[in-house]
Scaffold this motif. Structure first.
Motif, PDB file in Angstrom:
ATOM      1  N   THR A   1     -78.160 -45.023   3.278  1.00 55.43           N
ATOM      2  CA  THR A   1     -78.515 -44.750   2.239  1.00 55.43           C
ATOM      3  C   THR A   1     -79.173 -46.125   1.801  1.00 55.43           C
ATOM      4  O   THR A   1     -79.675 -46.573   2.602  1.00 55.43           O
ATOM      5  N   ARG A   2     -79.787 -45.658   0.629  1.00 51.50           N
ATOM      6  CA  ARG A   2     -80.728 -47.126   0.126  1.00 51.50           C
ATOM      7  C   ARG A   2     -79.765 -47.529   0.219  1.00 51.50           C
ATOM      8  O   ARG A   2     -77.909 -47.548  -0.148  1.00 51.50           O
ATOM      9  N   SER A   3     -79.825 -48.719  -0.455  1.00 51.36           N
ATOM     10  CA  SER A   3     -79.311 -49.995  -0.808  1.00 51.36           C
ATOM     11  C   SER A   3     -77.896 -49.528  -1.974  1.00 51.36           C
ATOM     12  O   SER A   3     -78.598 -49.233  -2.980  1.00 51.36           O
ATOM     13  N   LEU A   4     -76.136 -49.209  -1.306  1.00 48.68           N
ATOM     14  CA  LEU A   4     -75.476 -49.055  -3.220  1.00 48.68           C
ATOM     15  C   LEU A   4     -75.040 -50.213  -2.989  1.00 48.68           C
ATOM     16  O   LEU A   4     -74.457 -50.031  -4.633  1.00 48.68           O
ATOM     17  N   THR A   5     -74.808 -50.812  -2.107  1.00 48.76           N
ATOM     18  CA  THR A   5     -73.546 -52.832  -2.548  1.00 48.76           C
ATOM     19  C   THR A   5     -74.394 -53.772  -2.127  1.00 48.76           C
ATOM     20  O   THR A   5     -74.820 -53.337  -0.574  1.00 48.76           O
ATOM     21  N   ASP A   6     -74.211 -54.405  -2.747  1.00 53.62           N
ATOM     22  CA  ASP A   6     -75.582 -56.251  -1.346  1.00 53.62           C
ATOM     23  C   ASP A   6     -74.356 -56.570  -1.434  1.00 53.62           C
ATOM     24  O   ASP A   6     -74.552 -57.822  -0.054  1.00 53.62           O
TER      25      ASP A   6
ATOM     26  N   PRO B   1     -74.232 -53.291   4.070  1.00 54.16           N
ATOM     27  CA  PRO B   1     -75.461 -53.752   4.033  1.00 54.16           C
ATOM     28  C   PRO B   1     -76.149 -53.755   4.904  1.00 54.16           C
ATOM     29  O   PRO B   1     -75.749 -54.987   6.876  1.00 54.16           O
ATOM     30  N   TRP B   2     -77.255 -53.190   4.900  1.00 57.94           N
ATOM     31  CA  TRP B   2     -77.281 -53.347   6.884  1.00 57.94           C
ATOM     32  C   TRP B   2     -79.492 -53.114   6.732  1.00 57.94           C
ATOM     33  O   TRP B   2     -79.647 -52.001   6.461  1.00 57.94           O
TER      34      TRP B   2
ATOM     35  N   ASN C   1     -77.081 -64.537  18.591  1.00 56.65           N
ATOM     36  CA  ASN C   1     -78.255 -63.538  17.671  1.00 56.65           C
ATOM     37  C   ASN C   1     -78.485 -62.400  17.743  1.00 56.65           C
ATOM     38  O   ASN C   1     -78.664 -61.412  16.806  1.00 56.65           O
ATOM     39  N   PHE C   2     -77.134 -61.483  18.626  1.00 54.64           N
ATOM     40  CA  PHE C   2     -77.010 -60.208  17.704  1.00 54.64           C
ATOM     41  C   PHE C   2     -74.999 -60.502  17.028  1.00 54.64           C
ATOM     42  O   PHE C   2     -75.460 -59.531  16.591  1.00 54.64           O
ATOM     43  N   VAL C   3     -74.560 -61.609  16.706  1.00 48.87           N
ATOM     44  CA  VAL C   3     -73.288 -61.397  16.247  1.00 48.87           C
ATOM     45  C   VAL C   3     -73.206 -61.793  15.028  1.00 48.87           C
ATOM     46  O   VAL C   3     -73.641 -63.077  15.410  1.00 48.87           O
ATOM     47  N   TYR C   4     -73.135 -61.491  13.862  1.00 50.03           N
ATOM     48  CA  TYR C   4     -72.990 -62.658  12.223  1.00 50.03           C
ATOM     49  C   TYR C   4     -71.987 -62.026  12.135  1.00 50.03           C
ATOM     50  O   TYR C   4     -71.397 -61.578  12.134  1.00 50.03           O
ATOM     51  N   PRO C   5     -70.885 -63.864  11.330  1.00 47.74           N
ATOM     52  CA  PRO C   5     -70.078 -62.992  10.524  1.00 47.74           C
ATOM     53  C   PRO C   5     -70.470 -62.639   8.811  1.00 47.74           C
ATOM     54  O   PRO C   5     -71.576 -62.128   9.039  1.00 47.74           O
ATOM     55  N   ILE C   6     -69.939 -61.407   8.790  1.00 48.86           N
ATOM     56  CA  ILE C   6     -70.300 -61.093   7.520  1.00 48.86           C
ATOM     57  C   ILE C   6     -68.780 -60.328   6.911  1.00 48.86           C
ATOM     58  O   ILE C   6     -67.905 -60.113   7.215  1.00 48.86           O
ATOM     59  N   PRO C   7     -69.248 -60.438   5.633  1.00 53.35           N
ATOM     60  CA  PRO C   7     -67.584 -60.608   4.193  1.00 53.35           C
ATOM     61  C   PRO C   7     -67.324 -59.785   4.061  1.00 53.35           C
ATOM     62  O   PRO C   7     -68.200 -59.039   3.937  1.00 53.35           O
ATOM     63  N   PHE C   8     -66.163 -58.653   4.306  1.00 46.85           N
ATOM     64  CA  PHE C   8     -65.728 -57.387   3.866  1.00 46.85           C
ATOM     65  C   PHE C   8     -64.854 -57.753   2.124  1.00 46.85           C
ATOM     66  O   PHE C   8     -63.931 -58.556   2.483  1.00 46.85           O
ATOM     67  N   MET C   9     -65.222 -56.358   1.363  1.00 46.44           N
ATOM     68  CA  MET C   9     -64.482 -56.982  -0.032  1.00 46.44           C
ATOM     69  C   MET C   9     -63.501 -55.873   0.530  1.00 46.44           C
ATOM     70  O   MET C   9     -63.794 -54.802   0.614  1.00 46.44           O
ATOM     71  N   VAL C  10     -62.558 -56.180   0.060  1.00 43.88           N
ATOM     72  CA  VAL C  10     -61.194 -54.979  -0.054  1.00 43.88           C
ATOM     73  C   VAL C  10     -60.345 -54.865  -1.679  1.00 43.88           C
ATOM     74  O   VAL C  10     -60.050 -56.246  -1.480  1.00 43.88           O
ATOM     75  N   PRO C  11     -61.117 -53.637  -1.885  1.00 41.65           N
ATOM     76  CA  PRO C  11     -60.530 -53.345  -3.297  1.00 41.65           C
ATOM     77  C   PRO C  11     -59.107 -53.399  -3.080  1.00 41.65           C
ATOM     78  O   PRO C  11     -58.378 -52.514  -2.267  1.00 41.65           O
ATOM     79  N   ASN C  12     -58.626 -53.792  -4.284  1.00 44.68           N
ATOM     80  CA  ASN C  12     -57.275 -52.889  -4.502  1.00 44.68           C
ATOM     81  C   ASN C  12     -57.102 -52.382  -5.842  1.00 44.68           C
ATOM     82  O   ASN C  12     -56.610 -52.532  -6.498  1.00 44.68           O
ATOM     83  N   TYR C  13     -56.217 -51.781  -5.383  1.00 43.83           N
ATOM     84  CA  TYR C  13     -55.416 -50.345  -6.417  1.00 43.83           C
ATOM     85  C   TYR C  13     -54.215 -50.687  -6.293  1.00 43.83           C
ATOM     86  O   TYR C  13     -52.993 -50.593  -5.785  1.00 43.83           O
ATOM     87  N   ASP C  14     -54.222 -49.433  -7.537  1.00 43.86           N
ATOM     88  CA  ASP C  14     -52.405 -49.254  -7.786  1.00 43.86           C
ATOM     89  C   ASP C  14     -51.899 -48.405  -6.923  1.00 43.86           C
ATOM     90  O   ASP C  14     -50.981 -46.703  -7.456  1.00 43.86           O
TER      91      ASP C  14
END
Length: 542
Positions: free
Chosen positions: A262-267, A284-285, A89-102
């Motif tokens: 802060t307010r939601s900046l990304t979903d 997101p939280w 009930n405390f631990v849940y999978p969450i996807p993380f996006m890692v942007p790729n830059y040059d």
């Protein structure tokens, strides 16, 4: 839950633990579950400091791969799976996006290699008790798809992104409390607001326990044990150096880590890199964005630590360089919290590159037999740290203990085989409450949620939702009657989520204070004092 110190009659313990953060809580649980008589004392509230000041993640530590700490990453990934199993009930999978830059460090080829290694080290990630908690391997996305999924990303030199998974800890304060409850279920005794003032010695040499000031009753109590374990986190060296032979024995490096909400900046969760090469998360939280964390040396007394406007603005400047329109300011910060990480001092230069390894130190080497000090570590590996502490305990006590079973038993209140089904059945079976209320309680209280609802049914005024999550006044009563909450801040910040998104407003704070006052028999002066202290905790430095 009762504070044992109020009725302590001189019982001799096998282990006396100093510190009620996640390290002390995990050690207490492992020791008690193996049959040892355990006492734990905490000078403030359980999990009030470093244990609550985290990014609300249970993670493998992807960045440690850059420092070739494969053992630490493997341990963390294994513990991620175990904690997901024993506390569903405390631990849940969450996807993380890692942007790729040059650029080198977040170039897609470097990240691909790192995340492939991460997946290999997490070879057991699908061995979860709850099938819904299984974590997939990483995947890649094009530049166009990346910008569509996370429009706040800086587009310049963006080449795409990689998605990987870790786990989110939705309420680390209650998670820590679950370890305390689990220890007490096995017979351990605990007390908050019990400050260690000095060690007790046998024959003037061997540490034989501690003298504790009960801060609520203002009296000194002697708690004796065959072994004393110093799990005081950022205060561990202060306690050690105050011992009879301890002046200057050890020095812990303290690293400040702050988070802003802060307010939601990304979903979706995004892992970013600052121009200086340091990582931070936007997660997101509860309908908001949680952004963390900083990592810089802190000098001074940890009792005097506070999040400053300077720290917040410095962090916001880093965020603005890497994400969004560059206009995020302190006015956008709804809440900021921080803590001090204890780091083993002699590992590397600079706190960001300092390892999160831990050290279990036998103080007999310094002439303080009967004392063990635990330094360093991270939330994710605390359960396994406790297992390793008990290896030394067995040697010191000259006892053979049964194997640890904390990796194979649910924590107290977490006995749930299928979390989705559990929540669904809870909602269906409690139609007299808002769905949001039942969902929140089922996730944060686990199998104990029905006891909170029973309090609300007995007094309808305690069933009125107090925030957007659907939290209710019955949680306040439950925290006091069954979870050792003693102050308004305990209730707002560590037993409920009523204050962890920031100040819920004067009306809500006063209502909660009135409920607490009735349960704890506070007079009007005490109510005003509690409200003032809570408002100070909730305030963002402006």
């Amino acid at each position: 839950m009762e504070r044992f110190i109020e009725n302590h009659k001189g019982e001799l313990f096998d282990i006396v633990i100093i510190g009620g953060g996640i390290t002390g809580a995990a050690v207490a649980y492992d020791a008690a579950s193996r049959g040892l008589k355990v006492a734990l004392v905490e000078k403030n509230d359980f999990g009030w400091a470093t244990s609550a000041a985290n990014s609300k993640l249970i993670h493998g530590g992807l960045r440690y791969l850059f420092y070739l700490e494969y053992g630490l990453v493997r341990e963390s990934l294994r513990e991620r799976r175990i904690l997901s199993n024993i506390a569903p009930n405390f631990v849940y999978p969450i996807p993380f996006m890692v942007p790729n830059y040059d650029k080198l460090k977040n170039n897609k080829y470097v990240l691909k290699l790192g995340l492939t290694t991460y997946d290999v080290l997490a070879f057991d990630k699908k061995w979860t008790w709850d099938r819904n908690k299984r974590i997939p391997n990483h995947s890649s996305f094009s530049r166009k798809k990346t910008l569509a999924m996370a429009p706040g990303l800086k587009a310049d030199k963006l080449t795409g992104s990689i998605m990987y998974y870790d786990c989110q800890s939705i309420a680390p304060e209650r998670f820590t409390l679950a370890f305390i409850k689990s220890a007490m279920r096995h017979g351990a005794k605990a007390a908050n607001y019990a400050k260690v003032e000095e060690f007790v010695y046998d024959d003037g040499r061997r540490v034989a326990g501690v003298k504790v000031r009960d801060l609520l009753k203002n009296r000194i109590v002697e708690v004796r044990g065959a072994l004393t374990i110093n799990c005081a986190g950022p205060w561990a060296d202060i306690i050690l150096n105050a011992s009879k032979n301890g002046k200057g024995l050890h020095q812990i490096r303290r690293s400040e880590g702050i988070h802003v909400i802060t307010r939601s900046l990304t979903d979706r969760a995004v892992t970013m890199m600052t121009p200086g090469g340091r990582h931070f998360f936007i997660i997101p939280w509860r309908g908001h964005s949680l952004i963390g964390t900083t990592d810089r040396d802190y000098e001074g007394d940890p009792d005097n630590y506070r999040v400053t406007r300077e720290s917040i603005e410095g962090f916001l400047a880093e965020i603005n360089q890497s994400f969004g329109d560059g206009k995020l300011s302190i006015k956008d910060v709804l809440f900021a919290y921080g803590g001090l990480r204890p780091l083993v001092d002699d590992q590397t230069e600079g706190t960001y590159a300092t390892s999160r390894k831990y050290e279990i130190y036998n103080n007999a080497l310094d002439g303080l037999d009967g004392l063990i000090t635990v330094e360093g570590g991270k939330w994710t590996t605390s359960r396994n740290l406790a297992v390793n502490v008990l290896k030394m305990v067995q040697v010191k006590l000259k006892r053979t203990l049964p194997p640890s079973r904390t990796d194979n038993e649910y924590l107290s209140g977490c006995e749930i085989e299928d979390m989705k089904r559990f929540v669904s059945e809870a909602v269906a079976g409690n139609a007299d409450f808002r769905e949001s209320t039942v969902r929140y309680l089922a996730m944060n209280y686990g199998t104990e949620y029905s006891r909170v609802l029973a309090i609300a049914r007995a007094d309808k005024s305690l069933a009125v939702p107090l925030n957007a999550d659907g939290e209710i006044g019955a949680e306040v009563v439950y925290a006091i009657r069954y979870e050792m909450a003693k102050t308004l801040a305990d209730i707002l910040m560590r037993r409920t989520g009523l204050g962890t998104l920031g100040d819920p407003g004067d009306a809500v704070v006063k209502k909660i204070a009135r409920i607490a006052a009735k349960e704890l028999k506070w007079n009007e002066a005490r109510v005003k004092k509690e409200i003032a202290a809570a408002k100070q905790t909730l305030a963002v430095p402006r």
